[in-house]
Design a protein around this motif. Structure first.
Motif, PDB file in Angstrom:
ATOM      1  N   ALA A   1      15.334  -0.908  12.390  1.00 47.26           N
ATOM      2  CA  ALA A   1      15.114   0.508  12.089  1.00 47.26           C
ATOM      3  C   ALA A   1      16.347   1.038  11.375  1.00 47.26           C
ATOM      4  N   ARG A   2      16.131   1.686  10.229  1.00 51.69           N
ATOM      5  CA  ARG A   2      17.275   2.086   9.398  1.00 51.69           C
ATOM      6  C   ARG A   2      17.033   3.454   8.783  1.00 51.69           C
ATOM      7  N   TRP A   3      18.034   4.304   8.909  1.00 48.06           N
ATOM      8  CA  TRP A   3      18.043   5.609   8.236  1.00 48.06           C
ATOM      9  C   TRP A   3      19.112   5.595   7.165  1.00 48.06           C
ATOM     10  N   SER A   4      18.838   6.216   6.031  1.00 45.94           N
ATOM     11  CA  SER A   4      19.841   6.298   4.960  1.00 45.94           C
ATOM     12  C   SER A   4      19.840   7.697   4.375  1.00 45.94           C
ATOM     13  N   GLY A   5      20.988   8.092   3.883  1.00 47.36           N
ATOM     14  CA  GLY A   5      21.124   9.406   3.270  1.00 47.36           C
ATOM     15  C   GLY A   5      22.173   9.389   2.170  1.00 47.36           C
ATOM     16  N   LYS A   6      21.964  10.209   1.155  1.00 49.86           N
ATOM     17  CA  LYS A   6      22.911  10.336   0.047  1.00 49.86           C
ATOM     18  C   LYS A   6      23.285  11.806  -0.108  1.00 49.86           C
ATOM     19  N   TYR A   7      24.592  12.057  -0.224  1.00 57.33           N
ATOM     20  CA  TYR A   7      25.091  13.429  -0.240  1.00 57.33           C
ATOM     21  C   TYR A   7      26.192  13.578  -1.283  1.00 57.33           C
ATOM     22  N   GLU A   8      26.343  14.801  -1.755  1.00 56.65           N
ATOM     23  CA  GLU A   8      27.472  15.149  -2.604  1.00 56.65           C
ATOM     24  C   GLU A   8      28.654  15.490  -1.710  1.00 56.65           C
TER      25      GLU A   8
ATOM     26  N   TYR B   1       7.636  -0.304   6.850  1.00 56.08           N
ATOM     27  CA  TYR B   1       7.241   1.053   6.470  1.00 56.08           C
ATOM     28  C   TYR B   1       8.467   1.781   5.936  1.00 56.08           C
ATOM     29  N   GLU B   2       8.368   2.294   4.712  1.00 57.91           N
ATOM     30  CA  GLU B   2       9.463   3.025   4.078  1.00 57.91           C
ATOM     31  C   GLU B   2       8.978   4.429   3.718  1.00 57.91           C
ATOM     32  N   ARG B   3       9.816   5.423   4.023  1.00 56.81           N
ATOM     33  CA  ARG B   3       9.409   6.802   3.736  1.00 56.81           C
ATOM     34  C   ARG B   3      10.597   7.624   3.258  1.00 56.81           C
ATOM     35  N   GLU B   4      10.366   8.361   2.178  1.00 61.25           N
ATOM     36  CA  GLU B   4      11.362   9.311   1.693  1.00 61.25           C
ATOM     37  C   GLU B   4      11.227  10.596   2.501  1.00 61.25           C
ATOM     38  N   LEU B   5      12.330  11.045   3.088  1.00 56.01           N
ATOM     39  CA  LEU B   5      12.319  12.230   3.944  1.00 56.01           C
ATOM     40  C   LEU B   5      12.713  13.497   3.208  1.00 56.01           C
ATOM     41  N   GLY B   6      13.167  13.345   1.966  1.00 60.12           N
ATOM     42  CA  GLY B   6      13.637  14.494   1.208  1.00 60.12           C
ATOM     43  C   GLY B   6      15.120  14.705   1.390  1.00 60.12           C
ATOM     44  N   ALA B   7      15.714  15.468   0.492  1.00 58.73           N
ATOM     45  CA  ALA B   7      17.149  15.776   0.537  1.00 58.73           C
ATOM     46  C   ALA B   7      17.987  14.494   0.534  1.00 58.73           C
ATOM     47  N   GLY B   8      17.508  13.468  -0.200  1.00 60.40           N
ATOM     48  CA  GLY B   8      18.276  12.226  -0.323  1.00 60.40           C
ATOM     49  C   GLY B   8      18.190  11.309   0.873  1.00 60.40           C
ATOM     50  N   GLN B   9      17.341  11.634   1.843  1.00 51.88           N
ATOM     51  CA  GLN B   9      17.244  10.820   3.049  1.00 51.88           C
ATOM     52  C   GLN B   9      15.993   9.929   3.015  1.00 51.88           C
ATOM     53  N   ALA B  10      16.080   8.780   3.695  1.00 53.82           N
ATOM     54  CA  ALA B  10      14.961   7.848   3.746  1.00 53.82           C
ATOM     55  C   ALA B  10      14.973   7.110   5.082  1.00 53.82           C
ATOM     56  N   LEU B  11      13.812   6.620   5.461  1.00 49.78           N
ATOM     57  CA  LEU B  11      13.649   5.880   6.708  1.00 49.78           C
ATOM     58  C   LEU B  11      12.957   4.557   6.407  1.00 49.78           C
ATOM     59  N   ARG B  12      13.433   3.498   7.048  1.00 47.51           N
ATOM     60  CA  ARG B  12      12.822   2.176   6.889  1.00 47.51           C
ATOM     61  C   ARG B  12      12.645   1.545   8.268  1.00 47.51           C
TER      62      ARG B  12
ATOM     63  N   VAL C   1       0.852  -1.187   0.000  1.00 46.93           N
ATOM     64  CA  VAL C   1       0.000   0.000   0.000  1.00 46.93           C
ATOM     65  C   VAL C   1       0.889   1.238   0.000  1.00 46.93           C
ATOM     66  N   ARG C   2       0.462   2.266  -0.742  1.00 49.74           N
ATOM     67  CA  ARG C   2       1.164   3.548  -0.713  1.00 49.74           C
ATOM     68  C   ARG C   2       0.251   4.569  -0.032  1.00 49.74           C
ATOM     69  N   PRO C   3       0.499   4.850   1.262  1.00 45.92           N
ATOM     70  CA  PRO C   3      -0.332   5.848   1.954  1.00 45.92           C
ATOM     71  C   PRO C   3      -0.274   7.216   1.296  1.00 45.92           C
ATOM     72  N   ASP C   4       0.910   7.580   0.754  1.00 43.54           N
ATOM     73  CA  ASP C   4       1.069   8.823   0.016  1.00 43.54           C
ATOM     74  C   ASP C   4       2.229   8.636  -0.942  1.00 43.54           C
ATOM     75  N   GLU C   5       2.561   9.681  -1.703  1.00 42.21           N
ATOM     76  CA  GLU C   5       3.587   9.542  -2.733  1.00 42.21           C
ATOM     77  C   GLU C   5       4.992   9.378  -2.174  1.00 42.21           C
ATOM     78  N   TYR C   6       5.158   9.592  -0.866  1.00 44.41           N
ATOM     79  CA  TYR C   6       6.492   9.503  -0.283  1.00 44.41           C
ATOM     80  C   TYR C   6       6.704   8.243   0.564  1.00 44.41           C
ATOM     81  N   SER C   7       5.700   7.428   0.720  1.00 42.92           N
ATOM     82  CA  SER C   7       5.841   6.294   1.626  1.00 42.92           C
ATOM     83  C   SER C   7       5.233   5.028   1.044  1.00 42.92           C
ATOM     84  N   ARG C   8       5.672   3.910   1.597  1.00 40.02           N
ATOM     85  CA  ARG C   8       5.181   2.596   1.179  1.00 40.02           C
ATOM     86  C   ARG C   8       5.042   1.716   2.414  1.00 40.02           C
TER      87      ARG C   8
END
Length: 711
Positions: free
Chosen positions: A347-354, A294-305, A235-242
C-alpha cells in the motif's frame, strides 16, 4: 577507492574500451555527413518509487526494451539479452532444474541454485520470497514491455536481500486486437512454440501469452520441458483510476546433470557424473500466481496505489546422492518435496508539492509478505530401486513473514540540484515446526530486523548531463534453504546464521550526446560496498550446501555502458564491468580445519565482464546483429584453488520483418559461439566433490518465425 587497483583489474578490457572510443572518433567524420541519425527515445524509470527520466535517476539503472529482447532470440532465458546491463553477471547453467546463475556487483554469487540476494519483481509481484530466495523462470519474455536492472545503494529501498533489483513489466494491451503465433527450433533438440493475443476492446486492455519450450539438452540427463502462461488485463473504472490484473503459471520438468570436475571437463566437456544418471536426478516445478493493482489519483498531486497478490509453488527434487552416502542420513533424504503458499500486499501513498522555489515529492508505504512452506524429505530409493520416493525422513512446516514500512522523499531544493532520501524498516521472521519427531524436535524460530537508510544528491550540469552520489545500507538474511542444513551434519535448522549487513557508496554520471555526428547516451559509475557477517558456503556435498557467517568483505569497482548511433543504420551497444570482490578478514570452517585467508576473491565472481554489440539496419525489413561477450575467470571455491577459465564468445544473428496489409511476418536465424569454443558456462560454488564446472555448449544454431494478424 584505489584507482590503481581498478586499472590493474581492467587489463585488456580497458584497452578494448579505448579502441571503442577510437572507433567512434574515426567514424565521426563519416557520420557527420549523415544528418538523419535516429532520435533518442525518452525513457522513464519505474523501479525508483519516484518515477523519473532515466538520465535524471540518481542510481545505476539499465532499461532493456522488451521488443528488442525478443528480436533474433529464442525468448526462453534472460541470459539471451541481459548481457548489455553492466554489473550483472548472468550465466546460463544449461540446466533447467537449477535456473540461471545471477549476481549483481557480486551479490548472489554464492548461490548454488536459484537466485539469492537479488530482488526480482514481475509486474510488481515479488518473485523473491521474504528470505531473499527467488527465481526467474516465470518471466515471459514473449510479452515483456521492459526489464529494469537497478544496482547500488538505491536497491536497499526494496528491503531484505537487495544487492540489486530486476523489475520485469508485461506490456499493456493497446490498440486494435491482434493474434500472433511463433515457432523456433535449434541445436540439441530445442523447440519453442508460442501464441499471443493482445489489444483493447470496450475499454479493456489485455495481453495473453502462452508458450512451450522443449530441449534434449547439451549433455546427457539435461532434457527439459517448460510450459509458461502470462496474462495482463487493464481496466479504467473512471478517469481517475486504473485497475490491473496479472496472472502467471509455469510448469517445468527438467533433468539435472549436475557439475563435473575440471579434469573431466578437460577430457570431455559433455561428461556427466555417473550418480546423476544412476539416481536419475531431476526436478519438477509448478507455480501459479495472480496479483491485482489499484491506482487512483486523489487530486492536488496526490495518488494512492494498492497491490495484493497470492500464489502457490510446488516442487519435487530428486538429487544424485547415492544410498551409501553418509549425507543420506545426515541431510534427511535425497528427495525434497516442497509446497509453498505465499501472498502479500503493498500500500503506497504519494504526493507532489511546491516547496519554496523547488518541489517536493513524498511517498509513504507498507509492504507485507508471507510464505507458508511444507517441506518433506524422503530417501531416494526403495530396496534396489533408485531415484524414487522412499521412506519419509523429514517433515516440517516453515513460515516466513516480512512487514516493512517505508518512506521516501525527493526534494528539488535549488535549480539543477535534487536530494533524495529513503528509509525502510526491514523485518523478517522465520518459524519452523518439526513434524518428524522420530529423532528429535528440531523446531525453532528466528527474527531479523534492520533500519535501511538511503540518501543521494544529484546535480544537473546541463540539460544532457547529470552527476550523482549515493549512500545506503542493506541487509541480507539467510534463506530458508540456507538454514536448512547445519555445517556439523547434525540434524535441525541452522538458526545460528546471522544476516549480512552492507554499506554501499556510489558516484555516477549520465549523459546524452549529439556531437561530431554521433548520437547516443553513456553512463559510468564507481562503487564500493563493505559487508559484515557475509554469508558463505561452509560445505557443499552432492548438491547439499550448508552455510556460515564469515567476517568482512568488500566489493568495489567500475561500470561503463553506452548506446550510440554511429550511422543512421548502425548502432553500437557496449557495457564494461570491473569488480574486485574479496574478503577483508579470513575465516575457518566449523571444525576450524580449512581456513580462508583475507584477500581471497569471493567465490562465484569474475573480475571483468565485457559486452559489445553492433546492430546494422541495411533496409527497413532487415536487421543484422553481431555481439561479443567476455567473462573473466571465475573463482569456483573460497580457497581460490580452482578457477573457471575466462572466455570470449561471439554470436551472429539476422532478422527479417515484412508487413502485408493486416499480416506481419517475422523470421530470424542465429548462431551462438561462432568459434565453437569449449568454455565453462557457470560454476557450482564450493561443490564438495570438486564438481564445480557446468559446461557451456559449443557452436549452436537456432531459427524461428512468427506470423501475426491485426484485426
Amino acid at each position: 577507492m584505489h584507482f590503481s587497483r581498478l586499472c590493474h583489474l581492467a587489463g585488456w578490457p580497458v584497452a578494448a574500451a579505448g579502441l571503442l572510443l577510437t572507433a567512434q572518433s574515426a567514424l565521426a567524420q563519416q557520420a557527420a555527413a549523415q544528418p538523419d541519425l535516429p532520435q533518442l527515445s525518452e525513457v522513464t524509470v519505474r523501479s525508483t518509487l519516484q518515477q523519473s527520466a532515466l538520465e535524471q535517476t540518481p542510481a545505476s539503472v539499465t532499461v532493456l526494451d522488451g521488443e528488442r529482447m525478443r528480436e533474433r532470440n529464442l525468448q526462453v532465458n534472460l541470459s539471451e539479452s541481459l548481457g548489455a546491463a553492466p554489473g550483472l553477471q548472468l550465466q546460463n547453467r544449461q540446466n533447467y532444474a537449477q535456473d540461471l546463475q545471477l549476481s549483481i556487483r557480486g551479490f548472489g554469487a554464492r548461490s548454488t541454485f536459484g537466485v539469492r540476494g537479488i530482488q526480482i519483481y514481475v509486474d510488481g509481484i515479488p518473485s523473491t520470497m521474504p528470505d531473499g530466495q527467488g527465481q526467474t523462470n516465470n518471466i515471459d519474455i514473449a510479452s515483456l514491455e521492459r526489464v529494469e536492472v537497478v544496482r547500488g545503494p538505491y536497491s536497499a529501498l526494496y528491503g531484505n536481500a537487495s544487492g540489486g533489483v530486476i523489475n520485469a513489466y508485461t506490456e499493456r494491451g493497446e490498440g486494435a486486437p491482434s493474434v500472433e503465433s511463433s515457432f523456433a527450433l535449434g541445436s540439441d533438440g530445442q523447440k519453442r512454440l508460442g501464441l499471443k493475443a493482445k489489444g483493447e476492446a470496450n475499454g479493456i486492455g489485455y495481453v495473453l501469452s502462452a508458450s512451450r519450450f522443449l530441449t534434449d539438452g547439451y549433455r546427457a540427463q539435461s532434457a527439459a520441458d517448460k510450459n509458461l502462461f502470462n496474462a495482463r488485463i487493464d481496466v479504467r473504472p473512471d478517469e481517475y483510476s486504473r485497475l490491473t490484473l496479472v496472472a502467471n503459471h509455469v510448469d517445468i520438468d527438467a533433468k539435472d546433470p549436475g557439475g563435473i570436475k575440471p579434469s573431466e571437463w578437460a577430457l570431455n566437456p559433455k561428461d556427466v557424473n555417473a550418480n546423476a544418471i544412476k539416481m536419475n536426478s531431476r526436478k519438477s516445478v509448478k507455480q501459479t500466481q495472480a496479483g491485482l493493482t489499484y491506482e487512483r489519483e486523489l487530486g492536488a498531486g496526490q495518488a494512492l496505489r494498492l497491490m495484493a497478490y497470492a500464489g502457490q509453488r510446488e516442487m519435487m527434487q530428486f538429487q544424485s546422492i547415492p544410498p551409501s552416502s553418509k549425507l543420506e542420513d545426515k541431510y534427511k533424504g535425497g528427495v525434497i518435496g516442497l509446497k509453498r503458499d505465499y501472498g502479500g500486499i503493498d500500500a503506497r501513498w504519494s504526493g507532489k508539492y511546491e516547496l519554496g522555489s523547488g518541489s517536493l515529492g513524498l511517498i509513504a508505504g507498507l509492504s507485507a509478505n508471507t510464505v507458508r512452506e511444507d517441506r518433506q524429505g524422503y530417501k531416494n530409493f526403495v530396496g534396489n530401486q533408485l531415484g524414487v520416493v522412499g521412506e519419509l525422513v523429514r517433515d516440517e512446516r516453515n513460515t516466513l513473514t516480512s512487514i516493512d514500512p517505508y518512506l521516501q522523499a525527493s526534494w528539488a531544493f535549488a535549480p539543477r540540484w535534487k536530494l533524495d532520501a529513503g528509509l525502510r524498516w526491514s523485518n523478517v521472521q522465520f518459524q519452523s515446526r518439526d513434524h518428524f519427531l522420530a529423532d528429535k524436535d528440531d523446531s525453532g524460530n528466528a527474527g531479523f530486523h534492520k533500519l535501511l537508510p538511503v540518501v543521494s544528491l544529484q546535480h544537473e550540469l546541463n540539460q544532457d548531463t547529470n552527476i550523482y552520489a549515493s549512500l545506503g545500507r542493506g541487509m541480507e538474511t539467510p534463506t530458508f534453504n540456507e538454514i536448512s542444513y547445519r555445517p556439523d551434519l547434525v540434524g535441525g535448522l541452522n538458526f545460528g546464521l546471522k544476516p549480512a549487513v552492507s554499506t554501499s557508496a556510489e558516484l555516477g554520471i549520465k549523459q546524452r550526446f549529439n556531437v561530431a555526428g554521433l548520437r547516443g547516451d553513456w553512463s559510468a559509475a564507481l562503487f564500493q560496498t563493505q559487508t559484515d557477517n557475509e554469508i558463505v558456503v561452509a560445505s557443499n556435498d552432492s548438491g547439499r550446501a550448508s552455510y556460515q557467517n564469515a567476517g568482512k568483505t568488500r566489493r568495489r569497482g567500475m561500470e561503463l555502458s553506452t548506446s550510440t548511433w554511429l550511422m543512421p543504420q548502425l548502432r553500437l551497444n557496449g557495457a564494461l564491468t570491473l569488480l574486485d570482490a574479496s574478503l577483508r578478514s579470513g575465516y575457518c570452517d566449523s571444525k576450524g580445519q580449512d581456513c580462508i585467508p583475507s584477500g581471497n576473491r569471493i567465490a562465484g565472481t569474475a573480475r571483468h565482464l565485457g559486452y559489445l554489440e553492433l546492430e546494422w539496419l541495411p533496409a527497413t525489413d532487415w536487421r543484422v546483429g553481431l555481439d561479443w561477450r567476455h567473462v573473466g575467470r571465475i573463482a569456483a571455491d573460497d580457497k581460490n584453488q580452482v578457477y573457471a577459465p575466462s572466455y570470449n564468445v561471439a554470436s551472429l544473428s539476422v532478422g527479417y520483418t515484412k508487413r502485408l496489409g493486416a499480416w506481419k511476418l517475422s523470421a530470424f536465424a542465429r548462431i551462438d559461439n561462432l568459434a565453437d569454443k569449449n568454455y565453462v558456462g557457470s560454476v557450482i560454488v564450493n561443490e564438495g566433490n570438486g564438481r564445480y564446472y557446468e559446461p557451456a555448449p559449443g557452436r549452436q544454431w537456432m531459427a524461428g518465425t512468427s506470423l501475426s494478424y491485426q484485426f
